[in-house]
Each structure stands twice: as structure tokens, then as C-alpha cells.
Design a protein around this motif. Sequence first.
Motif, short mmCIF file in Angstrom:
data_model
loop_
_atom_site.label_atom_id
_atom_site.label_comp_id
_atom_site.label_asym_id
_atom_site.label_seq_id
_atom_site.Cartn_x
_atom_site.Cartn_y
_atom_site.Cartn_z
N TYR A 52 0.83 -1.21 0.00
CA TYR A 52 0.00 0.00 0.00
C TYR A 52 0.86 1.26 0.00
N LEU A 53 1.94 1.27 0.79
CA LEU A 53 2.82 2.43 0.81
C LEU A 53 3.45 2.65 -0.57
N ASP A 54 3.85 1.57 -1.23
CA ASP A 54 4.41 1.70 -2.58
C ASP A 54 3.43 2.36 -3.54
N ASP A 57 1.87 6.20 -1.14
CA ASP A 57 2.73 7.19 -0.50
C ASP A 57 3.52 7.94 -1.56
N LYS A 60 8.38 8.49 -2.24
CA LYS A 60 8.97 7.19 -2.62
C LYS A 60 10.34 6.96 -1.98
N GLU A 62 11.41 8.14 0.90
CA GLU A 62 11.19 7.85 2.32
C GLU A 62 10.71 6.41 2.52
N VAL A 63 9.86 5.96 1.63
CA VAL A 63 9.37 4.57 1.70
C VAL A 63 10.53 3.61 1.48
N ARG A 83 2.10 5.17 9.54
CA ARG A 83 2.43 5.97 8.35
C ARG A 83 1.39 5.75 7.26
N LEU A 84 0.99 4.50 7.07
CA LEU A 84 -0.02 4.20 6.06
C LEU A 84 -1.35 4.87 6.40
N GLN A 86 -1.74 7.69 7.93
CA GLN A 86 -1.58 9.10 7.56
C GLN A 86 -1.68 9.30 6.05
N VAL A 87 -1.03 8.42 5.31
CA VAL A 87 -1.04 8.53 3.85
C VAL A 87 -2.47 8.36 3.31
#
Length: 140
Positions: A52-54, A57, A60, A62-63, A83-84, A86-87
Motif C-alpha cells: 500500500y505504501l508503494d 505514499d 517514494k 522515504e518509503v 504511516r499508512l 496518515q497517507v
Amino acid sequence: GGAKASKSLGNAIYLSDTVDEIKRKVMSMYTDPTHIRIEMPGHVEGNVVFTYLDIFDPAKEEVAALKARYQQGGVGDTEIKLRLVQVLEALISPIRERRKEFEAHPEQVMKLLEEGTQKARIVAAQTMNEVKRAIGIRYF
């Protein structure tokens, strides 16, 4: 037939979800079952939170750094899940607010739908005329 899909029922994140609903769903996401303590190295592959972050977010780099720290040890699942949250909240909250505006004015929504339908009918009729001409079935 909900029996076979019981593990996947009710775990979608909807555009109308509140921040609390998003947080509850994200905090229950599957991560790395071998990553028991923060200092332990973790696996990024198959970790849904990193997937999901990929996707969502925008930071990139920071991920990528977070992934490297997770793989070395020193990052907990709670940190990546928060973090997810927040994103996703940054992405979904404007949509949720816009939806509330539309819900407050259903007559405006119906007017927009009627106007869109009329425009679509014109384009669809033109397209069908072109199709009929192209395949040679324009009889009248």
C-alpha cells in the motif's frame, strides 16, 4: 456465498471510511509474521502495508529508506501502519469532504447526472452511427 471468502469480507478501505475506521483496518493488516520484535529484521516482500505504501505514499524515497530500515531491524509494524494511516487519510479525507458536500445537495447531484446522461447519449449516438457506417448496416 460468503463462507469461502470470509477472510476477505469487511476488510476493504472505503472512500467514506472515517479516520478511525481506516486506522482500525490498517492496524489489523497482515505484515511479516517473522518480525516479532522491532530489532528483528523484517521482510518487505508479501507485506501488505508496504504494498500500500508503494502505491499510495508520494514520498517514494522515504518509503525506500523505511523498507531498508525494516529489513535491517529497528522499525516496528506499528510505525509503518501508522504511516499508512496518515497517507490514506491525506488521500481519502478530501474525497470524504467532497462527498459530504454532494450529500447535502442531492438535487444538484441529480442535475449533474441528468446533464451527463444527455452528453453521453449524444456521443453514444454518434459512435453508433460510425459503427453502423463502418460495418455497412445503415439501412435508413
